[in-house]
Design an enzyme around this catalytic site. Structure first.
Site: not given
Ligand code: NAD
Length: 798
Positions: A403, A300, A192, A245-246, A266
């Site tokens: 962050e 990230c 997804k 996100s965390t 991640e």
């Molecule tokens: P997010 O956590 O809001 O969303 C990430 C994904 O999870 C999206 O596809 C979203 O639709 C899905 N999602 C949201 N709620 C969910 C739930 N309850 N259950 C399952 N899936 C769900 O994060 P974002 O805003 O899309 O991305 C930014 C974050 O990603 C930042 O915190 C960044 O640091 C992190 N990130 C980490 C890495 C790494 O390798 N460590 C790489 C890229 C981004």
């Protein structure tokens, strides 16, 4: 403008990339996209659609299907059905598919780059020169792992259908980090993408069809967080690989706590960028531009916390401001732009709120003063944010800890190397760090001290398919890429049933506290190398298999665990001791256990009721197991990766830190040592909770420890109600990892309660292990479990 004027002003003219290719592709699809399930395109049964917009203009690009429950069910069913055949292919056959994907991606790289820029708002310079080449490299590299799977990972096998959920900041790159290793290892996938950026994933699905990837091997469901949540809760997915996100990572960890699902997370970061006074300052400033303004800071591992040595701070900030003033922010399709658009208005708002917070906290702000583009569609402000620098930032302030995920740099100063390390580690996260010094000794001295999964020396934001990437602490766990990343998509082959069946006496635990005995025969707790009375002052009876009283153990509580954790932290010298020294101490431990073999045999027989022969075998196997870990202590070495650069990346196996171990009842000596030994052989210190009914085995064992030169505080033993103590360990934020071999409920609880600091967790998920079986209960898999990989990038040459 005349040429002479251009020479004088050094102004860039617009250099837009032609979007026609991507617009044609959208037109071909009437700007409407379905789901890709079982090799076919279908409409979402939910009937719902959502739109994806170009962040640079606010203009709608396409309508995308929103997958609901029955759509996710269909995709998982397809992945499940396709799994046996895909897994059964030879590595070579799978390698050919991955190679074909790499070639197709390469052929269509321009389309991918333009589409990604339009959907995400990042500059074409980045998608064209960084994202897409890395994606291609990832498929090539993992085609190689597919080819070599049987020979390189002979003890491992594929996991099954896997759910993968990715964010919007590197849409296709994150897809490749997940899909390439999963398929190479023989798993099938339901992926997804983030709701803001589905387009390149949809184009990738088309490419899967073009190369004839068998139906069901790769399935794509688009939709918001709820679609992801349906995947997380689907019982037929055997692993969830999540990047995001965390906060969402925590939810996923809780949702999967009572399942067998493997999980890699991640997550976010707040990575330090450390400039020492002897750094090449101009290079470091160029590095900073890459660290925090690359992808508008929506990275990230962005170097979002600048730590600069006081003696050069003024110079650095001054030069940085001058460099910032020259950054070019604008149309992402313009090839000469440094920064493009923020993903969505809501994210821009979030950045603005945090910036306002920074001002309120009293930090000094400096912002780029150029003109930001307007929103062509809505005639209002475009979705752009100016490069921003905060100075005079307090290390505890919100902007120094949160962050921001935008183009905002916060800076602090330090005087000494120790202070730099302390400030760098003063974060709940631990994804990456960048160290700048012309003194390589200094940089290599600092790198192992940083709590981060990746350390870049005199460089930043380097990625490669051969080098694992992933975090420490609240940045998650698991690695993506390289040899270490392959293990995340494999599981150990199941071993056969051992000849040595385990029998437990079934001794009834009398858990009532008593002070009835006239003589204090209570075996004490063992904390910081000393025997310690339990804080409660109470003790618990331990009975023999025949029902007679064997003795008493301390009834440990929260405070005892707290003291034990503190003692374990003080034993950090163990972590920095040489593996050779740890090996020697373990051999000595084996020697001392063997000297007391008869005593332990008798204790095990009396407590558990197994035959003397069985108990003797347990002690003998325990001695052999200590030898194994003494042998492995200096052999669980890292790797030297060779990414395509002038330099190398050292993949170091590092201990996790303080580990909590909750041990099971079966084979009490052997099971306890099977958990303890890999942990300490790797350099961790532990707080161990032994089996409640057979805890006297553990309290006898600390007498062996006392005579074996194991540093004080490396092994701490807290006896008592193991379920309760396990709960305390799970919640304790200074415990970095937790292993629980307990009942199903205890394991689930441990997973749920330990999300506070995202502990690296392993549980037996309520299943009884055969502790006599070497394949299951000793060896490298356990060493891997007791360690985490840090990749240190070291470029060389002038
Ligand atoms: P997010 O956590 O809001 O969303 C990430 C994904 O999870 C999206 O596809 C979203 O639709 C899905 N999602 C949201 N709620 C969910 C739930 N309850 N259950 C399952 N899936 C769900 O994060 P974002 O805003 O899309 O991305 C930014 C974050 O990603 C930042 O915190 C960044 O640091 C992190 N990130 C980490 C890495 C790494 O390798 N460590 C790489 C890229 C981004």
């Amino acid at each position: 403008m005349k040429i002479i004027e251009i020479f004088e002003t050094m102004e860039y003219s617009p250099a837009p990339e032609n979007p026609a290719l991507a617009l044609d592709w959208l037109k071909e699809h009437k700007s409407k996209f379905g789901l890709f399930i079982n090799g076919k395109w279908c409409k979402a049964k939910s009937g719902k659609v959502f739109s994806t917009d170009n962040p640079a203009s606010g203009k709608k690009l396409a309508s995308i299907s929103e997958a609901g429950k029955s759509d996710v069910d269909s995709a998982v069913r397809a992945a499940k059905l396709a799994f046996p055949k895909w897994k059964a292919l030879s590595g070579h056959e799978r390698a050919r598919y991955l190679y074909a994907l790499a070639r197709q991606l390469q052929k269509h790289s321009r389309l991918f780059a333009v589409l990604e820029t339009m959907d995400n708002g990042k500059t074409i310079r980045e998608t064209r020169d960084i994202d897409i080449p890395l994606v291609i490299r990832h498929f090539y590299h993992h085609s190689g792992w597919a080819q070599l799977l049987e020979s390189e990972f002979p003890e491992h096998m594929a996991i099954g259908p896997i759910g993968q959920i990715i964010p919007w900041n590197f849409p296709l790159l994150m897809l490749s980090w997940k899909v390439a290793p999963a398929l190479a290892a023989g798993n099938t996938v339901v992926l997804k993408p983030a709701e803001y950026t589905s387009l390149t994933a949809l184009l990738f699905a088309e490419i899967c069809s073009q190369v004839g990837l068998p139906p069901g091997v790769f399935n794509l469901v688009t939709g918001p967080g709820q679609t992801g949540s349906l995947m997380v809760n689907h019982s037929d997915l055997k692993k969830i690989a999540f990047t995001g996100s965390t906060d969402v990572g925590r939810l996923i960890r809780e949702a999967t706590a009572d399942t067998d699902k493997k999980l890699t997370l991640e997550l976010g970061g707040k990575s330090p960028f450390i400039i020492f006074e002897d750094a090449d300052l101009d290079s470091a400033i160029e590095g900073l531009v890459d660290a925090i303004w690359f992808n508008q800071g929506q990275v990230c591992c962005a170097g979002s916390r600048l730590l600069v040595q006081e003696s050069v701070a003024e110079k650095v900030i001054d030069r940085l401001k001058r460099r910032m003033a020259k950054l070019r922010v604008g149309d992402p399709l313009d090839k000469s732009m440094d920064m493009g658009a923020i993903i969505a208005p809501i994210q821009k708002e979030r950045i603005q709120n945090l910036v306002d917070q920074g001002k309120k906290e009293g930090a000094a702000i400096w912002q780029w003063e150029g003109k930001l583009p307007q929103n062509a569609e809505k005639k209002g402000d475009g979705c752009y944010f100016p490069p921003t620098l905060f100075t005079n930032v307090s290390p505890a302030s919100i902007i120094a800890q949160t962050e921001i995920f935008g183009p905002v740099l916060v800076s602090m100063t330090f005087r000494t190397t120790d202070e730099a390390v302390m400030l760098a580690n003063n974060s709940a996260y631990g994804l990456a760090a960048s160290v700048w010094s012309e003194n390589i000794n200094q940089a290599l001295h600092v790198a192992p001290k940083l709590k981060a999964g990746v350390v870049w020396i005199n460089c930043t934001n380097q990625f490669d398919a051969s080098v694992g990437f992933g975090g420490y602490r609240e940045s998650g766990y698991g690695r993506e890429g390289g040899h270490e990343g392959m293990f995340e998509y494999l599981k150990p082959k199941e071993s056969g049933i051992s000849k040595n069946q385990i029998r437990i006496s079934g001794a009834k635990v009398k858990a009532s506290a008593t002070t009835a005995l006239s003589l204090d025969r209570t075996a004490k707790l063992y904390i910081g190398g000393k025997q310690a009375r339990p804080d409660s002052g109470y003790s618990l009876n331990v009975v023999n298999a025949d029902g007679s009283l064997a003795g008493e153990i301390g009834d440990g509580n929260r405070k005892d665990i707290r003291n034990a954790v503190e003692a374990a932290h003080k034993a950090s010298g163990w972590q920095s001791s040489t593996p050779h020294l740890r090996a020697q101490i373990l051999y000595f431990l084996a020697e001392n256990l063997e000297t007391r073999a008869v005593e332990f045999k008798n204790r095990i027989t009396q407590l558990t009721g197994v035959t003397e022969k069985q108990a003797a075998l347990e002690v003998k196997t325990a001695v052999s197991r200590i030898f194994t870990y003494a042998a492995l202590a200096d052999k669980h070495e890292g790797l030297i990766h060779q990414p395509p650069m002038r330099g190398l990346a050292l993949a170091l196996n590092e201990p996790i830190g303080v580990l909590g171990l909750v041990c099971p009842d079966e084979a009490p000596l052997l099971s306890m040592l099977s958990m303890l030994l890999p942990a300490i052989a790797m350099g961790n210190s532990v707080v161990l909770v032994p089996s409640r009914p057979f805890a006297l085995v553990a309290t006898d064992f600390y007498q062996v420890l006392e005579t074996s030169d194991v540093l004080s505080g490396v092994v701490n033993i807290v006896t008592g109600d193991s379920a309760k103590l396990g709960t305390v360990l799970a919640k304790h934020d200074d415990v970095a990892g937790l292993w629980v071999a307990g009942t199903k409920t205890e394991c689930t609880e441990a997973c749920k309660l330990s999300t506070g600091n995202m502990k690296i967790i392993w549980t037996n998920n309520g299943k009884q292990l055969d502790w006599f079986d070497n394949q299951q209960s000793e060896g490298r898999e356990w060493m891997r479990r007791a360690s985490q990989v840090k990749n240190v990038w070291i470029p060389y040459g002038e």
